[in-house]
Enzyme design. Structure first.
Site, PDB file in Angstrom:
ATOM      1  N   ARG A 124      39.827  -4.575 -59.980  1.00  0.00           N
ATOM      2  CA  ARG A 124      40.302  -3.213 -60.274  1.00  0.00           C
ATOM      3  C   ARG A 124      41.583  -2.973 -59.484  1.00  0.00           C
ATOM      4  O   ARG A 124      41.628  -3.215 -58.272  1.00  0.00           O
ATOM      5  CB  ARG A 124      39.285  -2.166 -59.815  1.00  0.00           C
ATOM      6  CG  ARG A 124      37.992  -2.171 -60.572  1.00  0.00           C
ATOM      7  CD  ARG A 124      37.099  -1.072 -59.989  1.00  0.00           C
ATOM      8  NE  ARG A 124      35.709  -1.336 -60.251  1.00  0.00           N
ATOM      9  CZ  ARG A 124      34.724  -1.073 -59.389  1.00  0.00           C
ATOM     10  NH1 ARG A 124      35.008  -0.541 -58.209  1.00  0.00           N
ATOM     11  NH2 ARG A 124      33.488  -1.338 -59.707  1.00  0.00           N
TER      12      ARG A 124
ATOM     13  N   HIS B 265      36.441  -5.114 -55.122  1.00  0.00           N
ATOM     14  CA  HIS B 265      36.983  -5.238 -56.482  1.00  0.00           C
ATOM     15  C   HIS B 265      38.513  -5.210 -56.480  1.00  0.00           C
ATOM     16  O   HIS B 265      39.150  -5.716 -57.396  1.00  0.00           O
ATOM     17  CB  HIS B 265      36.457  -4.107 -57.376  1.00  0.00           C
ATOM     18  CG  HIS B 265      35.020  -4.279 -57.775  1.00  0.00           C
ATOM     19  ND1 HIS B 265      34.627  -5.088 -58.805  1.00  0.00           N
ATOM     20  CD2 HIS B 265      33.884  -3.758 -57.238  1.00  0.00           C
ATOM     21  CE1 HIS B 265      33.299  -5.041 -58.918  1.00  0.00           C
ATOM     22  NE2 HIS B 265      32.825  -4.247 -57.973  1.00  0.00           N
TER      23      HIS B 265
ATOM     24  N   HIS C 275      23.220   1.035 -57.680  1.00  0.00           N
ATOM     25  CA  HIS C 275      23.106  -0.350 -58.167  1.00  0.00           C
ATOM     26  C   HIS C 275      21.766  -0.619 -58.837  1.00  0.00           C
ATOM     27  O   HIS C 275      21.222  -1.720 -58.740  1.00  0.00           O
ATOM     28  CB  HIS C 275      23.384  -1.350 -57.042  1.00  0.00           C
ATOM     29  CG  HIS C 275      24.842  -1.448 -56.714  1.00  0.00           C
ATOM     30  ND1 HIS C 275      25.527  -0.433 -56.088  1.00  0.00           N
ATOM     31  CD2 HIS C 275      25.751  -2.411 -56.982  1.00  0.00           C
ATOM     32  CE1 HIS C 275      26.798  -0.784 -55.964  1.00  0.00           C
ATOM     33  NE2 HIS C 275      26.967  -1.979 -56.497  1.00  0.00           N
TER      34      HIS C 275
ATOM     35  N   HIS D  31      26.081  -6.373 -57.836  1.00  0.00           N
ATOM     36  CA  HIS D  31      27.464  -6.625 -57.408  1.00  0.00           C
ATOM     37  C   HIS D  31      27.456  -7.849 -56.491  1.00  0.00           C
ATOM     38  O   HIS D  31      26.651  -7.918 -55.569  1.00  0.00           O
ATOM     39  CB  HIS D  31      27.996  -5.385 -56.670  1.00  0.00           C
ATOM     40  CG  HIS D  31      29.236  -5.646 -55.865  1.00  0.00           C
ATOM     41  ND1 HIS D  31      30.466  -5.130 -56.210  1.00  0.00           N
ATOM     42  CD2 HIS D  31      29.442  -6.376 -54.731  1.00  0.00           C
ATOM     43  CE1 HIS D  31      31.370  -5.527 -55.322  1.00  0.00           C
ATOM     44  NE2 HIS D  31      30.777  -6.291 -54.422  1.00  0.00           N
TER      45      HIS D  31
HETATM   46 ZN    ZN Z   1      30.858  -3.811 -57.658  1.00  0.00          ZN
END
Ligand code: ZN
Length: 259
Positions: A173, A189, A227, A232
């Site tokens: 990201r 990220h 989550h 992740h």
């Molecule tokens: Zn993540």
């Protein structure tokens, strides 16, 4: 792939020739031309160089439990152990030496752009629609390199789970994208080596548990806030100045996964 095909054609042609040409062909398989990268010698403990570094990237997902494989171009015990686990996972002779069998398996697994078979740059660069890995704290090429390393770990994780697909819902990201989705300001990220996994044929807990054996120093899953629908995984340890296990952070309390 393309190059392999040409080689096969060349071999078939040469086999049709009499005498001396055949002897040449017998030795030929050692020279493999791959669309991504070709190794030209066997590698074992004590060797070093760019070819070792390239190998380390491919076997980084076969680290010991709670550990990592350092990508430093030096073939030490850590690399040898990872090569052994790779060989075992794919049913090859387990000797910790990277030779034709090991490289052959890697050639089979890697695409011409060097990504492993089941993952792609496009899939990892989809945070907010794909930006060519630009817009983060690192350069686009450094970010892309981290994404590549992450993908080889993901390929190993996928294999460790029994070849179960691991869709990536979010990879790299950009800073703007991370803000837009409400990610943590220091989110992994941003660096390219994090992935949110949304498996459909294995449970989230299976993924979180198995990830501990594939070089991931960041694991968050069920029981950790936000989550419950994804796992992740990231490589924070490689990004930390402290490369010791101290920089490992695992939390999936509902799966029994913790530091
Ligand atoms: Zn993540």
């Amino acid at each position: 792939m393309r190059v392999n095909m040409l080689k096969r054609v060349a071999v078939a042609f040469a086999l049709a020739l009499p005498g001396a040409a055949i002897a040449t062909v017998v030795a030929a398989p050692a020279a493999h031309a791959d669309g991504c990268y070709t190794w030209n010698r066997n590698l074992s403990q004590g060797t070093s160089g760019e070819d070792v570094r390239q190998l380390q990237i491919r076997v980084a997902g076969w680290a010991a439990y709670r550990s990592i494989v350092r990508v430093d171009g030096k073939y030490g015990p850590e690399t040898a152990a990872a090569v052994k686990r790779f060989q075992s996972a794919y049913g090859l002779r387990v000797d910790g030496i990277a030779g034709p069998q090991t490289f052959g398996k890697i050639y089979e697994l890697q695409d011409d752009d060097c990504t492993p078979k089941h993952f792609s740059y496009a899939e990892l660069d989809n945070g907010c629609g794909g930006s060519g890995f630009s817009g983060g704290p690192l350069s686009a090429s450094a970010t892309r390199e981290k994404a590549l390393r992450e993908m080889w770990k993901l390929e190993a994780l996928r294999r460790g789970l029994g070849d179960k697909p691991l869709p990536v819902s979010s990879g790299f990201r950009s800073t703007a994208c991370n803000r837009q989705v409400g990610g943590a300001s220091d989110s992994q990220h941003l660096y390219g080596d994090a992935a949110d996994l949304t498996p459909r044929t294995v449970s989230l807990c299976q993924v979180a548990r198995e990830a501990r054996y594939h070089g991931f120093s960041g694991i968050f899953g069920p029981g950790y806030p936000d989550h419950s629908n994804q796992v992740h995984v990231d490589s924070r340890r490689e990004n930390n100045s402290d490369k010791s296990a101290n920089s490992t952070f695992w939390s999936a309390p509902n799966c029994g996964v913790g530091n």
